[in-house]
Scaffold this active site. Structure first.
Site, mmCIF file in Angstrom:
data_model
loop_
_atom_site.group_PDB
_atom_site.id
_atom_site.type_symbol
_atom_site.label_atom_id
_atom_site.label_comp_id
_atom_site.label_asym_id
_atom_site.label_seq_id
_atom_site.Cartn_x
_atom_site.Cartn_y
_atom_site.Cartn_z
ATOM 1 N N CYS A 131 36.451 34.788 39.423
ATOM 2 C CA CYS A 131 37.119 33.654 38.770
ATOM 3 C C CYS A 131 38.413 33.229 39.464
ATOM 4 C CB CYS A 131 37.393 33.988 37.305
ATOM 5 S SG CYS A 131 38.028 35.650 37.042
ATOM 6 N N HIS A 238 43.239 31.274 33.786
ATOM 7 C CA HIS A 238 44.065 31.985 34.759
ATOM 8 C C HIS A 238 45.066 31.025 35.400
ATOM 9 C CE1 HIS A 238 41.451 35.282 34.229
ATOM 10 N NE2 HIS A 238 40.778 35.275 35.361
#
Ligand code: A2P
Length: 331
Positions: A131, A238
């Site tokens: 990710c 994130h």
């Protein structure tokens, strides 16, 4: 367009559920759908495109029993290592979200905005990158094309959803004062410079993944990269500070234009009005958000970026579904 038979492996998980949402939103042409998980949740029901499906236990014969064209896997590395080759052998194309196959030289590692053409070289398995790497390369690739990147310094601020359902629960419970079960320390009110296991050189595997995967996706095996990956008490999305040094000189205005023109990127950079990418705003979105774009005045040619994306969507499910769409449209 011809309809395909599609399976999700790990359908009850954090990423598995998001696969379903993104598949529905993008309206993929699906004839038959199969929902796989472990024996633990076999028999339970999930809803997809308004229809109920019974969750099936994944076994060694699953891909012989059903004719499946594309399978999206997100059920951990061990499951992918064992079952992805069995699926591929049966003629299915696996898009695998685990780290099991990412660095295998016969497996393409793909972020469609960067290296979709690599999909053509697949041998039945296509790996979905980590990710943190996905959102980083969406921002870095246009800059590499324009200014030839010399060195990258990654510092990540990663959400608990990246550690699956158990990671999410650790933050929820930690906020109520309960002890962690997934993370080695309390995550509520804390920052853990520790994602995945520690390696002999002192880096974590997460940091190592970002370094190796960035090089593979951007076809830049020699690129100098270092990384520090930090788990923060954020539920989802994130954030990353990315420091980039270039071999070529650049004009800041033109660099911003290059980012604006890039696929899958949205610039949010108006500091006078407190506008910059934020985890809460990126959650639920498919794009990568970039802001705080400023010259690194400590080197001859360098820039600092703040890059934020939904790690479960663009960092996992959306990227995998984009790969599936590319296959349906091009192969
Ligand atoms: P299950 O619900 O049966 O445990 P997360 O990373 O969010 O925790 O999700 C992990 C996903 O992987 C879940 O859907 C889980 O299913 C699935 N899973 C774990 N082990 C296996 C396995 N051996 N075979 C199939 N699915 C698995």
């Amino acid at each position: 367009m011809e309809k395909i038979n599609l399976a999700v492996v790990g359908v009850t998980g954090m990423v598995g559920r998001t696969f379903l949402k993104v598949l529905e939103e993008r309206n993929l042409p699906i004839e038959n759908f199969y929902a796989f998980a472990s024996a633990r949740s076999a028999g339970s029901e999930i809803t997809f495109n308004g229809k109920n499906y019974t969750v099936i236990e994944l076994t060694e014969t699953s891909f012989d029993e059903h004719k499946i064209d594309i399978a999206l896997f997100s059920a951990g590395g061990g499951t992918s290592l064992k079952f992805a080759p069995l699926a591929a052998k049966s003629g299915c194309i696996v898009i695998d979200n685990s780290s099991a196959w990412r660095m295998d030289e016969n497996t393409p590692l793909v972020v469609p905005e960067v290296n979709a053409e690599d999909i053509r070289n697949h041998n039945g398995i296509i790996a979905n990158p980590n990710c943190s790497t996905i959102q980083a390369v969406v921002a870095l690739n246009p800059l590499h094309q324009a200014y030839d990147i010399k060195r990258v310094v990654y510092t990540t601020f990663q959400a608990v959803s990246g550690a699956g359902m158990n990671g999410y629960t650790d933050l929820e419970e930690g906020l109520k004062g309960n002890s962690p079960k997934k993370f080695p320390h309390q995550i509520a009110g804390n920052c853990l410079p520790h994602i995945d296991v520690f390696l002999e050189n002192g880096y974590t595997k997460e940091e190592e993944k970002m370094i190796a995967e960035t090089r593979k996706i951007m076809h830049a095996p020699e690129l100098k990269i270092t990384a520090t990956a930090v788990r923060v008490p954020v539920f989802n999305s994130h954030s990353e500070s990315i420091n980039v040094e270039f071999n070529k000189n650049f004009e800041l205005e033109e660099l911003v234009k290059n980012l604006e023109a890039a696929d899958g990127l949205i610039i949010q950079d108006d500091v006078n009005n407190n506008i910059y990418p934020l985890a809460l705003n990126a959650s639920g979105k498919d794009e990568v958000f970039v802001g705080r774009i400023r010259r690194d005045e400590s080197v001859e040619s360098g820039v600092n970026l703040w890059v934020v994306a939904d790690n479960i969507r663009k960092g996992a499910a959306t990227n995998a579904v984009q790969i599936a769409q590319w296959i349906i449209e091009n192969l």
